[in-house]
Each structure stands twice: as structure tokens, then as C-alpha cells.
Design a protein around this motif. Structure first.
Motif, PDB file in Angstrom:
ATOM      1  N   HIS A  31      -3.575  12.852  -0.148  1.00 54.39           N
ATOM      2  CA  HIS A  31      -2.703  12.130  -1.073  1.00 54.39           C
ATOM      3  C   HIS A  31      -2.387  10.723  -0.575  1.00 54.39           C
ATOM      4  N   HIS A  32      -2.267  10.549   0.747  1.00 47.53           N
ATOM      5  CA  HIS A  32      -2.025   9.209   1.268  1.00 47.53           C
ATOM      6  C   HIS A  32      -3.233   8.308   1.023  1.00 47.53           C
ATOM      7  N   PHE A  33      -4.434   8.887   1.128  1.00 46.38           N
ATOM      8  CA  PHE A  33      -5.602   8.050   0.852  1.00 46.38           C
ATOM      9  C   PHE A  33      -5.661   7.659  -0.625  1.00 46.38           C
ATOM     10  N   LYS A  34      -5.175   8.520  -1.507  1.00 48.71           N
ATOM     11  CA  LYS A  34      -5.093   8.149  -2.914  1.00 48.71           C
ATOM     12  C   LYS A  34      -4.182   6.939  -3.107  1.00 48.71           C
ATOM     13  N   VAL A  35      -3.087   6.886  -2.350  1.00 46.63           N
ATOM     14  CA  VAL A  35      -2.189   5.725  -2.417  1.00 46.63           C
ATOM     15  C   VAL A  35      -2.914   4.472  -1.929  1.00 46.63           C
ATOM     16  N   ILE A  36      -3.663   4.604  -0.831  1.00 43.00           N
ATOM     17  CA  ILE A  36      -4.425   3.475  -0.306  1.00 43.00           C
ATOM     18  C   ILE A  36      -5.418   2.969  -1.353  1.00 43.00           C
ATOM     19  N   GLU A  37      -6.104   3.886  -2.019  1.00 43.71           N
ATOM     20  CA  GLU A  37      -7.049   3.494  -3.057  1.00 43.71           C
ATOM     21  C   GLU A  37      -6.339   2.767  -4.204  1.00 43.71           C
ATOM     22  N   ASP A  65      -7.639   8.136  12.113  1.00 41.37           N
ATOM     23  CA  ASP A  65      -6.337   8.331  11.465  1.00 41.37           C
ATOM     24  C   ASP A  65      -6.213   7.290  10.366  1.00 41.37           C
ATOM     25  N   LEU A  66      -5.610   7.655   9.258  1.00 41.86           N
ATOM     26  CA  LEU A  66      -5.366   6.682   8.209  1.00 41.86           C
ATOM     27  C   LEU A  66      -4.211   5.771   8.597  1.00 41.86           C
ATOM     28  N   PRO A  67      -4.281   4.499   8.241  1.00 40.41           N
ATOM     29  CA  PRO A  67      -3.156   3.600   8.532  1.00 40.41           C
ATOM     30  C   PRO A  67      -1.961   3.925   7.649  1.00 40.41           C
ATOM     31  N   ARG A  68      -0.766   3.603   8.121  1.00 39.79           N
ATOM     32  CA  ARG A  68       0.429   3.830   7.319  1.00 39.79           C
ATOM     33  C   ARG A  68       0.430   2.950   6.080  1.00 39.79           C
ATOM     34  N   SER A  69      -0.043   1.713   6.219  1.00 41.55           N
ATOM     35  CA  SER A  69       0.031   0.732   5.139  1.00 41.55           C
ATOM     36  C   SER A  69      -1.314   0.562   4.448  1.00 41.55           C
TER      37      SER A  69
END
Length: 422
Positions: free
Chosen positions: A366-372, A332-336
Motif C-alpha cells: 500500500h505504501h508503494f501505491k502511495v509512491i506511485e 526498503d521503500l523510502p518514507r517519502s
């Protein structure tokens, strides 16, 4: 603030023979960058602010000069008259596991002191009475989580008026976990004349405010946040519902000696462990619902190589030092975005090369794009042979990110829901 320069080896850092002998036994060949930058300054009595994550060698960076100060202080008998429930060096940490780990490291470094420097770790989840007994007569070094420390202070088991050195380890994590009030209460009990060392992987506003209030003309040492240069990051796009199958395939194909898998919930840990068990992969779980003793046993077994697969929540993302851990997987991707760096920082520690894999489906994209974006990285999207993404995932990869709501004229920004953050 003053920026420090680096030294070549441990001898040049000014450490005393008992510590140098122990470092040689532990096969510490050269100081890590954070150790090169700060040990001499700490020995000189300077306050310090350091941007460094776990795995960078920061525990030794503050423990070695603290031990040296206390050992020399005792040998000159300048500590006479300090009796009872005193503490000379106080180290505050955010989690139980980190408290135990730091204390164990300090005891190891001090093995040639022949018991001259006493170290105690205190944290919740275990009997407070046992810890009160350990604190009888005081201690030279106390490694503590904020809540348990305040419990012991309220029981008159310990006092902080004799503290000579304060270390705030993972300050950002302590504040993000809600320890702001507890830390403020502890700081009010400390003497004004002390040396203060603050370590933090990130510097949000709360940490910056704390440093300005607490530190006196500090030396500054800044390193990359998770030793990212030693972590190979890869991202695999998968079809929805196929993450477990891909995970099983990767574990069986590569036969990893150890793999740490992150999920976002306690139930998720248990559910994934059950799924892996049905595929003949034995995995242990590590989360907040497990008793402290059980968590210690699981972690010790994983470190010893008796368990190949450990499934954990973000309780394991900070402060755990697992030597030469080869692989971390974000199931799972982390929230932060910051927690992403802390997770992958469990691998690639102290100069070792590690591998960090993230499994993403079209809902994660899209959340992983934010992480990047937040971590200033851009990773190629890969697929696992035999599990190529279908048209739904491919379409998500090509679709541009939607503008956040509330960016039009005179519109207030809408707080994202949990689903929007995933």
C-alpha cells in the motif's frame, strides 16, 4: 517570470574558449536540457529558478557561467580592492558529499584558468582549522554546507559582504534537513545587489516562499524531476523474509558492474552487508555513522569500480554523481514519495539508461501505491522466477487500499504512525 529557449551547442551558449576547450576534453558533446535552458541567461546576469534534480547536468549549468564571470571580472581588474576573507561566488548545498563533488567539478572545469579562480569547499565532519587555513586571503568560489559556513563566519574566517552570485543547490533538501534558520541567517549577511540562482527538484511551500522573497524577476526552467524517462522502473513482489534471497539471486544472475542498494537505517546497512558477506558478496556501507574520511574512501572506491555493491541510507539519495551507475535497488521503500524519485535518479543520469528495482512484500504494497500516485506512475508487479509470491502477498495485491482514518463527518484526520507509513 520569463521562460527561456534552448540553444544548439556550448559555443552558441556564449562560453569563453578556456571553458569550451575543457568541455571538449571532458567529451561533453552537447548541452543537457538544463544547460541549454539556463547558461546564457545566467551569463546575462539574470536571477534563475530551476526545477532540476542531480544528474541533469545542473552543476555545470551554474558553475560554467559563474567561472566565466569571475575569470572575466579578474581579467578586467574590476575586482581590485577586494582583499582578505572575501567570497565572490557562494554555493550552498545540503550535504558534505555534494559540497566536495561540486567543488571538484568546478576545479575541473577551471583547469585552463591556471589558478586564476580559487575554489574552496567547507563542510562538517572534518577539521575546521584546515578549512580556515584554506580560506586565508579569501576565495573566489566557496561551496558550503550551511552549518559549517556559519561556524566559519562566527570565527571571522570569512565574510559574505562581497558576494556577487549566490547559488542555492537542492534548496528543497536543505530546508527538509532543517536548515531553514541557518539559511535565513546567511541570507541576512549577503549584499542586496547580487545574482541569485535557485535549483530544487521539488517545490514545497517553504521553497516557493523562499523564491518569492529572494529572486528578482527570475528566468524559470522546469525539467522532469529525476530524468525519469532514462530510468527503467521495475517492481518485484516477494514473500516476507525473502528479500535478501531475491537480492542475492539478482546480483549473481546479472553480475552487475555496480549496484546501489537503499535501506532505511544505519543498522539495516550493516545487517544486510553481513548477510551478503555470508553469501560471498562483498558490499560496503555508506551512512551517517561513518566518519567523513571513511565515507569519502568508500564512495571513491565505488565510483572507481573497486566495489561492486554499495548499501546506503538516504544520505546517498541526493547529490551523489556516480557516472553510468547501471542499477539502483530499493531494498526498503523510502518514507517519502519524493525520496523515491531522488533514489532512482542516482541511475539514468545525463541521458544514460539506468535500471531501478524495488522489492516489495505484502506490508510494503500500500505504501508503494502511495509512491506511485504521488509520482504519477503505475508499474506492473513482477516476480522473480523461483521466488514467486505466496497467497498472502497475492491477497495484498488484490486488496483495495483502506480509506484513511478521520475521513468521516466532523472527524479530525489522525496522524499516521510509523508503521502505517511503511
Amino acid at each position: 517570470m520569463t521562460t527561456v529557449t534552448a540553444s544548439a551547442n556550448f559555443t552558441e551558449l556564449g562560453l569563453i574558449p578556456p571553458l569550451l576547450a575543457r568541455l571538449n576534453e571532458l567529451e561533453y558533446q552537447q548541452p543537457t536540457p538544463i544547460q541549454e535552458q539556463v547558461i546564457s541567461s545566467v551569463l546575462e546576469g539574470r536571477d534563475l529558478i530551476a526545477g532540476a534534480n542531480t544528474g541533469s547536468g545542473k552543476t555545470a549549468a551554474f558553475s560554467l557561467p559563474l567561472l566565466q564571470y569571475l575569470y572575466e571580472n579578474k581579467s578586467t581588474k574590476s575586482n581590485e580592492g577586494v582583499k582578505g576573507n572575501y567570497v565572490s561566488g557562494l554555493i550552498l548545498v545540503p550535504t558534505r558529499e555534494l559540497a566536495k563533488q561540486v567543488a571538484d567539478s568546478i576545479k575541473s572545469y577551471a583547469v585552463h584558468f591556471n589558478g586564476a579562480v580559487k575554489t574552496v569547499a567547507v563542510f562538517g565532519g572534518v577539521s575546521v582549522n584546515t578549512q580556515m587555513l584554506a580560506l586565508r586571503g579569501g576565495t573566489d568560489i566557496l561551496v558550503a554546507t550551511p552549518g559549517r559556513l556559519l561556524d566559519l563566519i562566527s570565527s571571522n574566517a570569512i565574510k559574505l559582504d562581497k558576494v556577487k552570485m549566490l547559488v542555492l543547490d537542492e534548496a528543497d533538501r536543505m530546508l527538509s534537513l532543517g536548515f531553514t534558520d541557518e539559511i535565513a541567517e546567511i541570507l541576512d549577511l549577503l549584499p542586496s545587489a547580487k545574482q541569485t540562482l535557485l535549483f530544487s527538484a521539488t517545490f514545497p511551500e517553504e521553497v516557493t516562499t523562499l523564491t518569492q522573497k529572494l529572486l528578482n524577476n527570475p528566468v524559470e526552467a522546469q525539467l522532469q524531476s529525476a530524468d525519469a524517462s532514462t530510468v527503467v522502473q521495475r517492481v518485484f513482489t516477494v514473500n516476507k523474509g525473502e528479500k535478501t534471497a531475491v537480492l542475492v539471486h539478482l546480483i549473481q544472475q546479472y553480475q552487475w558492474r555496480q549496484v546501489l542498494i537503499f535501506v532505511n537505517s544505519k543498522n539495516g546497512c550493516n545487517h544486510l552487508a553481513d548477510k551478503l558477506a555470508k553469501r560471498d558478496i562483498v558490499a560496503e556501507v555508506f551512512h551517517g555513522d561513518k566518519a567523513q574520511g571513511a565515507r569519502n574512501r568508500v564512495l571513491d572506491s565505488f565510483k572507481a569500480g573497486e566495489v561492486d555493491v554499495l548499501i546506503a541510507t538516504d544520505i546517498a539519495a541526493r547529490g551523489l554523481d556516480i557516472e553510468k551507475l547501471p542499477v539502483v535497488i530499493n531494498f526498503d521503500l523510502p518514507r517519502s514519495p519524493a525520496d523515491y524519485m531522488h533514489r532512482i535518479g542516482r541511475s539514468g543520469r545525463a541521458g544514460e539508461v539506468g535500471l531501478a528495482l524495488s522489492l516489495i512484500d505484502h506490508e510494503d504494497y500500500h505504501h508503494f501505491k502511495v509512491i506511485e500516485k504521488k509520482n504519477k506512475v503505475q508499474l506492473e508487479r513482477e516476480s522473480v522466477e523461483g521466488f514467486e509470491p505466496n497467497a498472502v502477498v497475492t491477497a495484498a495485491l488484490d486488496k483495495p487500499m483502506a480509506k484513511p482514518e478521520g475521513t468521516g463527518k466532523k472527524k479530525r484526520k489522525k496522524k499516521p504512525t510509523d508503521n502505517e507509513l511503511k
